[in-house]
Design an enzyme around this catalytic site. Structure first.
Site, PDB file in Angstrom:
ATOM      1  N   HIS A 201       0.824  -0.946  -0.112  1.00 38.11           N
ATOM      2  CA  HIS A 201      -0.473  -0.298   0.076  1.00 38.11           C
ATOM      3  C   HIS A 201       0.554   1.663  -0.193  1.00 38.11           C
ATOM      4  CE1 HIS A 201      -3.431  -2.364   2.738  1.00 38.11           C
ATOM      5  NE2 HIS A 201      -3.487  -2.851   1.094  1.00 38.11           N
ATOM      6  N   LEU A 202       0.947   2.209  -0.739  1.00 41.64           N
ATOM      7  CA  LEU A 202       1.688   2.937  -1.602  1.00 41.64           C
ATOM      8  C   LEU A 202       0.911   4.951  -0.931  1.00 41.64           C
ATOM      9  CD1 LEU A 202       4.069   0.754  -3.439  1.00 41.64           C
ATOM     10  CD2 LEU A 202       5.267   2.029  -1.527  1.00 41.64           C
TER      11      LEU A 202
END
Lengths: 168, 504
Positions: B436-437
């Site tokens: 999850h960026l």
């Protein structure tokens, strides 16, 4: 497929970091084959870093007293094994790079289908069976949902009611 | 659809809106705009891989569906491994399909801190409802719940913790546990099988294997993009020029700021490429006496939400043999012994809503590089999440666990675990990864604080819109896909409302 740089070093490293069965049959060759495929998907900088790791591993052995100045690729198991153990336990960027190489090579080993079967992992028949079960159990709902993807706005509501479906 | 195999020479196109990236954000915008009659060109750097091509082969998936073989690394102490999807459908093709609405408290914080408009729970509810209908978001059919998930649920419930069944975008998921290698049945309603075909059915044009080099502009407004097709092996193919009135960038939190920066587009806030959040994850490996066969059953059936207020989410996720072998702290015969118990292993771990931030920098000859520094506070919470995860696994009957900490011994009981983790865990010894960026082109109504406005419009550059998790002002603490899609849908509809001002 990208050619594995310093193949003899990579092979020797694979013989030590993979389970001993890697030496059976053509497994080491096939691990290198997987490694070549993997390297082909990496950006140039990562390929160069892994090549550098192999050089570090190989030449670094000269500084390991029991090697008596020999490169890693020329060491017997009795010296190469403790050398690898020592390298993997070190801190610092070089050791980190070699640990990363170890991860990639062991991943390649466990990608081999016969190795997966040996540990009881054989997903293809399972996937085929549950895929059949899905279609048999929910075929009409699935077909309606898939058709609704390209239906005109307001027509077809894929998955309508699904929040209430399944395990509460 | 056009792929590199279809193209012999340079192409030049005109359209209303060109969209860079076909993942959760880009595909959603494409479908919304095409439905409204806008002339859309959708560009995707990765290849087109249909459902029928998906198998359980981890290596094949990493090579074809992920950027850089899934081996990204954020530089820091400790480093954080990360993976990004790169294929038609983007990361939605390889994610677990978790579909959760943005928590109201997160939306409230974003509105308050950044002055964002129309972003309250009530504002977004209609979009969430539309998404959940379109992507068949719902609970799993009971027969697909695997034993690894059931054990982790039992362990957490034995500790008295709140456990919720996962909501996923799936149309009667078969439970193949193949999410990260592409769903082989098409049950996961990724963009590949939903918004991309929906957009194409309404006239959008898709170009796969097409890397965008620059966004072009004139007089301060965007005019389109230039790029090139990518031949097998990464060789450079023919060029592509697209002239458009609006450019939508949806390449994800690493590629989006990198593209904007190499196009010479600057944010007055100085925040472009900064403010990166990664939701650090860690994996605890537990060994049971009985067979678990965690690869039989759905990927992540449950989430432990007891510790959400602390920014911790716990879940069990099966790893394929190559992935597990790659993270185990063993080699040689010892690795073989551990892996021989593959079918008795449960892997689980925490996701941490992080307080630290990182940044993206493009370095000459190296391309975009990610730098991220875990804070001491976050490191403590990772350690706490690891401890809680291991406690649940022991409560479920695990005989021993391996912790994601360099040099940690095998732990054989909850008491031993508590004794071990009573001592501070050195931050640099944590083994972390991220999928999850977020946050590198954050929304803020104040151009001095943010890169984009409330609706994804790039401050100071007319016709340029961002539509991915780069927009998030901060971490959301849960799976981000539904938030990305909701914002993309909302912002696309805003574009349609204002189409006259863009000449669309």
């Amino acid at each position: 497929m990208t050619e594995v740089p310093f193949q003899h070093v990579a092979r020797r490293f694979a013989e030590l970091v993979c389970p001993p069965e890697v030496r059976a049959g053509q497994r080491a060759d096939r691990v290198l084959g997987e490694l070549g495929l993997m390297l082909g998907s990496l950006p140039p900088v990562a390929r160069k870093a892994l090549a550098a790791a192999l050089v570090l591993l190989d030449q670094g052995a000269r500084l390991y007293p029991p090697s008596r100045g020999r490169r890693f690729a020329r060491l017997g198991d009795e010296v190469a094994g403790p050398y690898v153990r020592a390298v993997l336990a070190r801190r610092g960027p070089a050791a980190e790079l070699i640990r990363r190489l170890k991860s990639v090579i062991t991943m390649c080993y466990y990608e081999l289908p016969e190795v997966q079967r040996e540990i009881g992992y054989d997903p293809a028949p399972y996937i085929a069976a549950v895929s059949r079960r899905r279609l048999e159990s929910y075929g009409p709902d699935i077909r309606a949902g898939e058709a609704a993807v390209t239906a005109a706005p307001g027509q077809g509501t894929p998955g309508q009611g699904t929040p209430e479906r399944g395990t509460p | 659809m056009v792929t590199q195999a279809d193209v012999a020479g340079a192409l030049s196109l005109d359209c209303g809106v060109v969209i860079v990236g076909s993942g959760a954000g880009g595909a959603t915008v494409a479908a919304e705009l095409a439905e409204a009659g806008v002339d859309v060109v959708l560009l995707e750097e990765g290849g087109y891989h249909p459902t029928e091509s998906f198998t359980a082969g981890t290596g094949r998936a990493l090579r074809t569906l992920y950027r850089d073989g899934g081996g990204g690394m954020a530089i820091g102490r400790p480093s954080v491994l990360y993976a990004e999807g790169r294929c038609v459908g983007g990361s939605t093709v390889v994610n677990g399909g978790m579909s959760w609405r943005t928590p109201a408290r997160v939306l409230g914080r974003w509105a308050e801190q950044e002055g964002l408009r129309a972003i309250g729970e009530r504002d977004l509810d209609p979009y969430f409802a539309a998404i959940e209908s379109r992507l068949s978001v719902g609970l799993q059919d009971p027969e697909t719940i695997g034993r690894d998930s059931a054990l982790f649920q039992a362990g957490a419930q034995a500790r008295g913790w709140a456990v919720v069944p996962n909501r996923r975008n799936q149309l009667h998921c078969a439970g193949t546990s193949n999410c990260s290698s592409g769903c082989p049945t098409g049950a996961k309603r990724s963009m590949l099988v939903t918004s991309v075909p929906r957009a194409l059915a309404r006239g959008a044009r898709l170009f796969a294997d097409c890397r965008v080099d620059r966004i072009t502009s004139s007089g301060g407004a965007v005019t389109g993009v230039t790029g090139h097709f990518v031949r097998p092996g990464g060789r450079r193919g023919p060029g592509l020029t697209v002239r458009a009135r609006v450019v939508v960038v949806a390449g994800g939190a690493i590629q989006t700021p990198a593209l904007l920066a190499r196009s010479g587009l600057r944010s007055a806030s100085g925040r472009l490429g900064r403010n990166l959040s990664v939701h650090p994850n860690a994996v605890v490996t537990a060994f049971f006496d009985q067979d678990v066969t965690g690869w039989q059953g759905v990927h992540q059936a449950f989430q432990v939400r007891e510790f959400l207020d602390e920014g911790l989410l716990l879940t069990a996720t099966n790893l394929t043999p190559p992935m597990l072998a790659g993270i185990l702290p063993a080699y040689g015969a010892e690795l073989g012994e551990l892996m021989a118990d593959y079918n008795r292993i449960v892997t689980a771990g925490p996701l941490v809503s992080d307080t630290g931030t990182g940044r993206i920098r493009s370095l000459p000859g190296l391309g975009p590089q990610v730098f991220y520094q875990l804070t001491d506070y976050d490191a403590e919470r990772v350690a706490r999440g690891v401890e809680l995860t291991a406690e649940a696994l022991f409560a479920a009957g695990a005989r021993r666990v391996l912790l994601p900490v360099d040099g940690a011994p095998v732990v054989r009981s909850a008491d031993e675990l508590r004794r071990l983790l009573a001592r501070p865990v050195p931050k640099r010894s944590l083994q972390l990864f991220s999928i999850h960026l977020m946050g590198t082109a954050r929304m803020s109504e104040d151009p001095r604080r943010g890169v984009t406005g409330s609706f994804g419009e790039f401050h100071g550059v007319p016709g340029l819109v961002v539509a991915d998790a780069s927009l998030f002002p901060g971490p959301i603490g849960i799976n981000p896909m539904e938030t990305v899609i909701a914002l993309a849908m909302r912002n696309a509809r805003r574009l349609v409302e204002r189409r006259d001002s863009y000449g669309l």
